[in-house]
Enzyme design. Structure first.
Site, PDB file in Angstrom:
ATOM      1  CE  LYS A 128     -54.098  55.312 -20.217  1.00  0.00           C
ATOM      2  NZ  LYS A 128     -53.829  53.965 -20.724  1.00  0.00           N
ATOM      3  CE  LYS A 146     -49.576  52.800 -22.430  1.00  0.00           C
ATOM      4  NZ  LYS A 146     -48.975  51.799 -21.622  1.00  0.00           N
ATOM      5  CG  HIS A 187     -47.614  53.713 -18.312  1.00  0.00           C
ATOM      6  ND1 HIS A 187     -48.615  54.494 -18.890  1.00  0.00           N
ATOM      7  CD2 HIS A 187     -48.243  52.625 -17.810  1.00  0.00           C
ATOM      8  CE1 HIS A 187     -49.785  53.908 -18.722  1.00  0.00           C
ATOM      9  NE2 HIS A 187     -49.601  52.770 -18.080  1.00  0.00           N
ATOM     10  CG  HIS A 192     -55.684  50.928 -21.676  1.00  0.00           C
ATOM     11  ND1 HIS A 192     -54.575  51.076 -22.479  1.00  0.00           N
ATOM     12  CD2 HIS A 192     -55.218  50.794 -20.408  1.00  0.00           C
ATOM     13  CE1 HIS A 192     -53.490  51.029 -21.734  1.00  0.00           C
ATOM     14  NE2 HIS A 192     -53.845  50.861 -20.477  1.00  0.00           N
ATOM     15  CG  ASP A 208     -63.570  74.949 -26.569  1.00  0.00           C
ATOM     16  OD1 ASP A 208     -64.528  74.569 -25.868  1.00  0.00           O
ATOM     17  OD2 ASP A 208     -62.838  75.917 -26.270  1.00  0.00           O
TER      18      ASP A 208
END
Length: 354
Positions: A105, A262, A260, A103, A110
């Site tokens: 993201k 958190k 959405h 889950h 670099d």
């Protein structure tokens, strides 16, 4: 450049991601739950292909359920450019009971810059004409914390760098320590807790910590989903309202778009933000959480939450009375128990290989 800065929704995060990918010299690491090949998704895919074509080592991992409709086309496009692509726990794994999800993201470029938060790759997260994007946030990180994050994503272990920033990664079934970061922040709160969460179904001990904070005089405001991409989750959350309101916790529902986010801000100084939801499934999935002792960041996130609270609907004890709410509460309790049972099942099964 500051070591941490806030990005508001896909409308800010996606252009910044394209800039970072376009400037990459040596490596790109991307982990994302949902990668849709729509407008923004195609632009990100093309930027990754261009980077791989000029010799940048590009590694992408998407989730087999979150990216169910796109992962094969994405894989084929990126591999044709020389990128390495992996689908985490594809749908076929469900047949053998492998239900765990990645889950996270995370975009890492670099080993110097990282984007971390709750924003997937999909047009839904960006504003468009006549439509507000999903309400969500990401952080851009710089400095020693990115070096540590890069090492940990590749399986190495470094001592956390000294300073105001910390990135927590949970492995499978390891989300308990991320929830403890929230719990410890709540227990230490002295003046104010602002919390915005899309899927709010925390443990009983977490709810008690919120109620204790409110009873000892801390201002506690929760911004929760009035519109959700998981409607049954909203019923499960609503069953907690009576107890929270009775303790003095202020509850607001955001209906302006799909919530959405958190995140939480405590006492105007501490920010918690990531992919980690306060629900049972995030306790068993792969997740991220940034913990930042940074006053400018805290003020930016606080302003974001307060702006959405101002446009939200306050939940009152009066409107919670009546037979309809009791019936909906019963449905919500059933949903909550089903999710808790699913998380318990996952936490008890054999640990898969990553």
């Amino acid at each position: 450049m500051r070591p941490v800065s806030l990005l508001d929704g896909g409308s800010e995060a996606y252009p910044r991601a394209l800039e970072l990918i376009g400037s990459a010299r040596t490596s790109i690491w991307l982990e994302v739950y949902t990668f849709e090949l729509d407008g923004w998704g195609m632009r990100v895919c093309e930027a990754l292909c261009a980077a791989a074509s000029r010799g940048v080592a590009v590694r992408v991992q998407v989730d087999g359920v979150g990216s169910l409709g796109s992962h094969r086309e994405l894989r084929d496009r990126l591999r044709a450019c020389g990128a390495k692509v992996r689908t985490f726990n594809p749908l076929t794994g469900l047949l053998s009971g492998r239900l765990w999800r990645n889950h996270r993201k995370v975009l890492l470029v670099d080993g110097e810059a990282a984007l971390v938060g709750g924003i997937n790759i999909s047009d839904a997260y960006a504003h468009a004409e006549g439509r507000a994007g999903w309400a969500d946030l990401a952080l851009e990180l710089r400095g020693p914390v990115v070096v540590e994050l890069s090492a940990r994503l590749r399986g190495a272990r470094l001592l956390p760098p000294a300073g105001p920033l910390r990135v927590w990664l949970s492995g499978l079934r390891g989300g308990g320590r991320l929830q403890r970061r929230y719990r410890e922040a709540l227990d230490a709160a002295r003046a104010e807790v602002l919390l915005a969460h899309a899927y709010f179904l925390p443990s009983g001990s977490f709810v008690r910590a919120l109620c204790r904070a409110a009873r000892r005089g801390v201002t506690v405001r929760l911004l929760l989903a009035g519109r959700s991409d998981v409607p049954l989750m909203r019923l499960a959350t609503a069953r907690l309202y009576d107890r929270l309101l009775a303790s003095g916790v202020q509850v607001f529902e955001w209906h302006g778009s799909t919530l959405h986010a958190k995140t939480a801000v405590v006492d105007g100084r501490l920010t918690l933000l990531g992919s980690f939801n306060l629900d049972p499934l995030s306790l068993v999935n792969l997740e991220t959480l940034v913990e930042a002792e940074d006053a400018p960041l805290a003020e930016a996130v606080r302003a974001w939450i307060e702006r959405h609270v101002a446009g939200a609907v306050a939940v009152t004890r009066q409107e919670r009375a009546g037979l309809v709410h009791r019936l909906l509460g019963a449905v919500g309790l059933l949903v909550a128990r089903l999710q808790q049972a699913a998380a318990h099942f996952l936490s008890g099964g054999p640990r898969p290989r990553r």
